[in-house]
Design an enzyme around this catalytic site. Structure first.
Site, mmCIF file in Angstrom:
data_model
loop_
_atom_site.group_PDB
_atom_site.id
_atom_site.type_symbol
_atom_site.label_atom_id
_atom_site.label_comp_id
_atom_site.label_asym_id
_atom_site.label_seq_id
_atom_site.Cartn_x
_atom_site.Cartn_y
_atom_site.Cartn_z
ATOM 1 N N GLY A 153 10.394 -4.425 -14.787
ATOM 2 C CA GLY A 153 11.032 -3.666 -15.872
ATOM 3 C C GLY A 153 12.091 -2.744 -15.323
ATOM 4 O O GLY A 153 11.775 -1.656 -14.824
ATOM 5 N N ALA A 175 14.686 -1.076 -16.784
ATOM 6 C CA ALA A 175 15.422 -0.133 -17.627
ATOM 7 C C ALA A 175 15.610 1.152 -16.817
ATOM 8 O O ALA A 175 15.282 1.207 -15.625
ATOM 9 C CB ALA A 175 14.671 0.116 -18.918
ATOM 10 N N GLY A 225 12.473 2.519 -14.942
ATOM 11 C CA GLY A 225 12.064 1.631 -13.859
ATOM 12 C C GLY A 225 12.987 1.740 -12.661
ATOM 13 O O GLY A 225 12.528 1.861 -11.515
ATOM 14 N N ASN A 257 12.731 -8.424 -13.387
ATOM 15 C CA ASN A 257 13.011 -8.117 -14.778
ATOM 16 C C ASN A 257 13.067 -9.418 -15.562
ATOM 17 O O ASN A 257 13.531 -10.444 -15.050
ATOM 18 C CB ASN A 257 14.348 -7.376 -14.919
ATOM 19 C CG ASN A 257 14.509 -6.727 -16.277
ATOM 20 O OD1 ASN A 257 13.999 -5.629 -16.509
ATOM 21 N ND2 ASN A 257 15.203 -7.391 -17.186
ATOM 22 N N THR A 260 14.925 -10.312 -17.997
ATOM 23 C CA THR A 260 16.324 -10.757 -17.948
ATOM 24 C C THR A 260 16.739 -10.692 -16.485
ATOM 25 O O THR A 260 17.071 -9.630 -15.955
ATOM 26 C CB THR A 260 17.226 -9.848 -18.809
ATOM 27 O OG1 THR A 260 16.729 -9.803 -20.142
ATOM 28 C CG2 THR A 260 18.657 -10.353 -18.818
ATOM 29 N N SER A 309 5.694 11.352 -17.062
ATOM 30 C CA SER A 309 6.528 12.236 -17.869
ATOM 31 C C SER A 309 7.603 12.878 -17.020
ATOM 32 O O SER A 309 7.397 13.186 -15.857
ATOM 33 C CB SER A 309 5.681 13.329 -18.521
ATOM 34 O OG SER A 309 6.509 14.194 -19.278
ATOM 35 N N LYS A 349 -1.635 11.728 -21.274
ATOM 36 C CA LYS A 349 -0.189 11.651 -21.489
ATOM 37 C C LYS A 349 0.131 11.743 -22.987
ATOM 38 O O LYS A 349 1.115 12.379 -23.387
ATOM 39 C CB LYS A 349 0.351 10.332 -20.921
ATOM 40 C CG LYS A 349 1.832 10.053 -21.229
ATOM 41 C CD LYS A 349 2.739 11.173 -20.736
ATOM 42 C CE LYS A 349 4.199 10.754 -20.646
ATOM 43 N NZ LYS A 349 4.804 10.232 -21.860
ATOM 44 N N HIS A 374 -0.125 15.289 -23.926
ATOM 45 C CA HIS A 374 1.091 15.927 -23.405
ATOM 46 C C HIS A 374 2.237 15.747 -24.380
ATOM 47 O O HIS A 374 2.958 16.696 -24.721
ATOM 48 C CB HIS A 374 1.454 15.322 -22.044
ATOM 49 C CG HIS A 374 2.872 15.595 -21.603
ATOM 50 N ND1 HIS A 374 3.959 14.905 -22.108
ATOM 51 C CD2 HIS A 374 3.381 16.484 -20.716
ATOM 52 C CE1 HIS A 374 5.065 15.356 -21.561
ATOM 53 N NE2 HIS A 374 4.739 16.320 -20.712
ATOM 54 N N ASN A 375 2.426 14.513 -24.862
ATOM 55 C CA ASN A 375 3.530 14.248 -25.773
ATOM 56 C C ASN A 375 3.337 14.957 -27.109
ATOM 57 O O ASN A 375 4.303 15.425 -27.721
ATOM 58 C CB ASN A 375 3.683 12.749 -25.996
ATOM 59 C CG ASN A 375 4.342 12.055 -24.816
ATOM 60 O OD1 ASN A 375 4.304 12.544 -23.703
ATOM 61 N ND2 ASN A 375 4.933 10.902 -25.053
ATOM 62 N N GLU A 386 4.289 18.393 -26.581
ATOM 63 C CA GLU A 386 5.752 18.398 -26.517
ATOM 64 C C GLU A 386 6.353 18.469 -27.919
ATOM 65 O O GLU A 386 7.294 19.243 -28.162
ATOM 66 C CB GLU A 386 6.207 17.132 -25.797
ATOM 67 C CG GLU A 386 7.696 16.919 -25.698
ATOM 68 C CD GLU A 386 8.017 15.565 -25.093
ATOM 69 O OE1 GLU A 386 8.806 14.821 -25.695
ATOM 70 O OE2 GLU A 386 7.442 15.231 -24.031
ATOM 71 N N TYR A 387 5.815 17.686 -28.857
ATOM 72 C CA TYR A 387 6.263 17.761 -30.253
ATOM 73 C C TYR A 387 6.103 19.187 -30.773
ATOM 74 O O TYR A 387 6.996 19.724 -31.443
ATOM 75 C CB TYR A 387 5.416 16.833 -31.127
ATOM 76 C CG TYR A 387 5.865 15.397 -31.226
ATOM 77 C CD1 TYR A 387 6.142 14.816 -32.460
ATOM 78 C CD2 TYR A 387 5.977 14.592 -30.100
ATOM 79 C CE1 TYR A 387 6.526 13.486 -32.571
ATOM 80 C CE2 TYR A 387 6.360 13.260 -30.191
ATOM 81 C CZ TYR A 387 6.635 12.714 -31.426
ATOM 82 O OH TYR A 387 7.008 11.405 -31.531
ATOM 83 N N LYS A 411 8.990 8.403 -31.424
ATOM 84 C CA LYS A 411 8.567 7.103 -30.893
ATOM 85 C C LYS A 411 7.099 6.794 -31.144
ATOM 86 O O LYS A 411 6.633 5.709 -30.827
ATOM 87 C CB LYS A 411 8.859 7.035 -29.388
ATOM 88 C CG LYS A 411 10.341 6.930 -29.074
ATOM 89 C CD LYS A 411 10.582 6.623 -27.612
ATOM 90 C CE LYS A 411 12.051 6.347 -27.344
ATOM 91 N NZ LYS A 411 12.309 6.032 -25.914
ATOM 92 N N ARG A 416 9.194 16.345 -38.525
ATOM 93 C CA ARG A 416 10.166 15.297 -38.188
ATOM 94 C C ARG A 416 10.296 14.295 -39.328
ATOM 95 O O ARG A 416 11.400 13.830 -39.643
ATOM 96 C CB ARG A 416 9.749 14.578 -36.898
ATOM 97 C CG ARG A 416 9.814 15.433 -35.655
ATOM 98 C CD ARG A 416 9.783 14.600 -34.390
ATOM 99 N NE ARG A 416 9.664 15.428 -33.206
ATOM 100 C CZ ARG A 416 9.836 14.978 -31.959
ATOM 101 N NH1 ARG A 416 10.118 13.704 -31.767
ATOM 102 N NH2 ARG A 416 9.709 15.791 -30.937
#
Length: 484
Positions: free
Chosen positions: A11, A13, A16, A34, A36, A130, A185, A188-189, A192-193, A262, A289
């Protein structure tokens, strides 16, 4: 291809690629693949040129390049893509080899995948990472869980590339079995919000309630970042408010007020509902949100719905101080609720979570990194069995000290018609948690009246349930007692 790579990564992106470069910086040879395949060559001949990174054009080639036990890390989109790669890798690997999912997977998926991969004789790690692009490149917070036997084989790599706190301690340690890493995690997110919503509310109060300019607010956040609110999110808010568009005007004023998400905040709230934890602040941050996304509908509503649009006309400096204190107190509540959720999940899934260690992992590299987390670590150092952060002496005194300001801010926000859902829900939670009595007795009477759901009595031991025939013709049959 000879076995010479320490770890494989699938991966390429942004996250990565940056993790690969980070590993290379620390002396590890990485083989990359990857889906692709052209991206492999682009990376090898681009950002990774001149480094010891090896390009693979198939999974078979990647596996052949790995030293045993083979360590293969996935940084692909959460969901089906992870399952697909697991199925493709299993026939190529041998007992004791390790598959690592470094994406934002749902912890329930990680629980399932850990059991499945272990049933094939392999080991599995689901790890939260993170810190965004910069963290991946120079030191993220890493939260691994899964097969405990896998940890010694990835520990040197993970801890070397992770962020470090001032004394050199890495922001990475073993979290727990199966889905524990991805659960932490996820929390954690969620936090974060909450942090981002609270900062947004402080910004809203200063912008509309006090009529402050972006430059003036930049100065406030710069000052706040030198004190107890010192954190990555306060720092970037400071910088955003100072950033000018090509015409010299604040760029922030030209950005559409419709927030994206997300899904990890939503997962956190769903998990809180499943475990019965009152995660009110993060829930409000998620819903805020959702409300912001109704931009066109809100514009239409603004033309017909009436309410106050007031300004604070007293001492501006004093009110800014009040906002700072309200933000800090609400932040304490957000983390309190997050830790309540982790404690409930640990009990449900038999995880042995190190709560002080989790705060330490969040001290550097991650999005919610802040000085504040050191206080949480100290609280659990003082009392590893601490049941609630509000019962720690530091946090108890901090909230008590901030309380007058906090109440003034919420009250004035209501009077001015400025929504502060996170700050106000945090205060409501605090007022509910500190009360020995709440009106749920009436609620239980209502439930028993219309549904024969029974109730407990204050003059009898807990665990004994009663039913009343409220109307005289309801009978004695009850619906039983259970909680969803």
């Amino acid at each position: 291809m000879t076995a010479q790579a320490d770890i494989g990564l699938i991966g390429l992106a942004v996250m990565g690629q940056n993790l690969v470069l980070n590993m290379d910086d620390h002396g590890y040879t990485v083989v990359v693949y990857n889906r692709t395949v052209s991206k492999v060559d682009e990376f090898i001949n681009g950002s990774a040129k001149g480094r010891k990174v090896i390009g693979a054009h198939s999974l078979e080639e990647l596996v052949r390049a790995l030293k045993k036990p083979r360590r293969v890390m996935l940084l692909v989109k959460a969901g089906q893509a992870v399952d697909d790669f697991i199925e493709q890798l299993i026939p190529l690997l041998e007992p004791g080899d390790i598959i690592i999912d470094g994406g934002n997977s749902n912890f329930q998926d990680t629980i399932r995948r850990t059991a499945y991969v272990e049933s094939k004789g392999l080991l599995y790690i689901g790890t939260g990472i993170s810190g965004g692009e910069e963290g991946a490149r120079y030191g993220p917070s890493i939260m691994p869980g899964g097969s405990p036997a896998a940890w010694p084989h990835v520990k040197p790599i993970f801890q070397s590339i992770a962020a470090k706190v001032d004394d050199g301690t890495p922001c990475c340690d073993w979290v727990g079995e199966n889905g524990a890493g991805h659960f932490v995690k996820m929390v954690h997110n969620g936090i974060e919000y909450g942090d981002m919503q609270l900062i947004g509310e402080a910004y809203h109060l200063m912008k509309e309630g006090l009529g402050m300019s972006a430059d003036e607010m930049h100065q406030v956040f710069a000052e706040w970042n030198r004190g107890k609110l010192d954190s990555y999110l306060i720092q970037i808010t400071r910088d955003i408010l100072a950033f000018k568009d090509v015409d010299g005007q604040p760029l922030v004023d030209k950005i559409l007020d419709a927030a994206g998400q997300k899904g990890t905040g939503k997962w956190t709230v769903i998990s809180a509902l499943d475990t019965g934890v009152p995660l009110t602040l993060i829930a409000e941050a998620v819903f805020a949100r959702c409300l912001s996304a109704l931009k066109e509908e809100r514009v239409r509503a603004s033309q017909v719905l009436r309410g106050p649009f007031g300004r604070y006309d007293d001492n501006r400096e004093a009110f800014v101080t009040d906002i700072r204190e309200a933000l800090y107190a609400s932040k304490i509540i957000s983390y309190t609720q997050g830790y309540m959720l982790m404690r409930a999940a640990a009990a449900e899934y038999n995880w042995n979570l190190n709560y002080g260690g989790i705060a330490l992992m969040w001290r550097g590299g991650c999005i919610i990194r802040s000085v504040f987390l050191g206080k949480i670590k100290e609280a659990f150092d003082r009392n590893p069995q601490l049941s609630n952060l509000l019962l720690d002496e530091y946090f108890k005194e901090a909230v008590e000290s901030a309380q007058p300001s906090w109440r003034r801010v919420v009250a004035r926000a209501v009077e001015m018609g400025i929504p502060v859902p996170a700050m106000s829900s945090a205060l409501a939670f605090y007022d509910g948690y500190r009360r020995a009595w709440l009106p749920a007795n009436l609620l239980q009477a209502q439930r028993d009246y219309f549904g024969a759901h029974t109730y407990e009595r204050v003059d009898r031991p807990r665990g004994e349930f009663f039913h009343t025939d409220w109307t005289g013709h309801g009978g004695t049959v009850t619906a039983g007692t259970y909680n969803v």
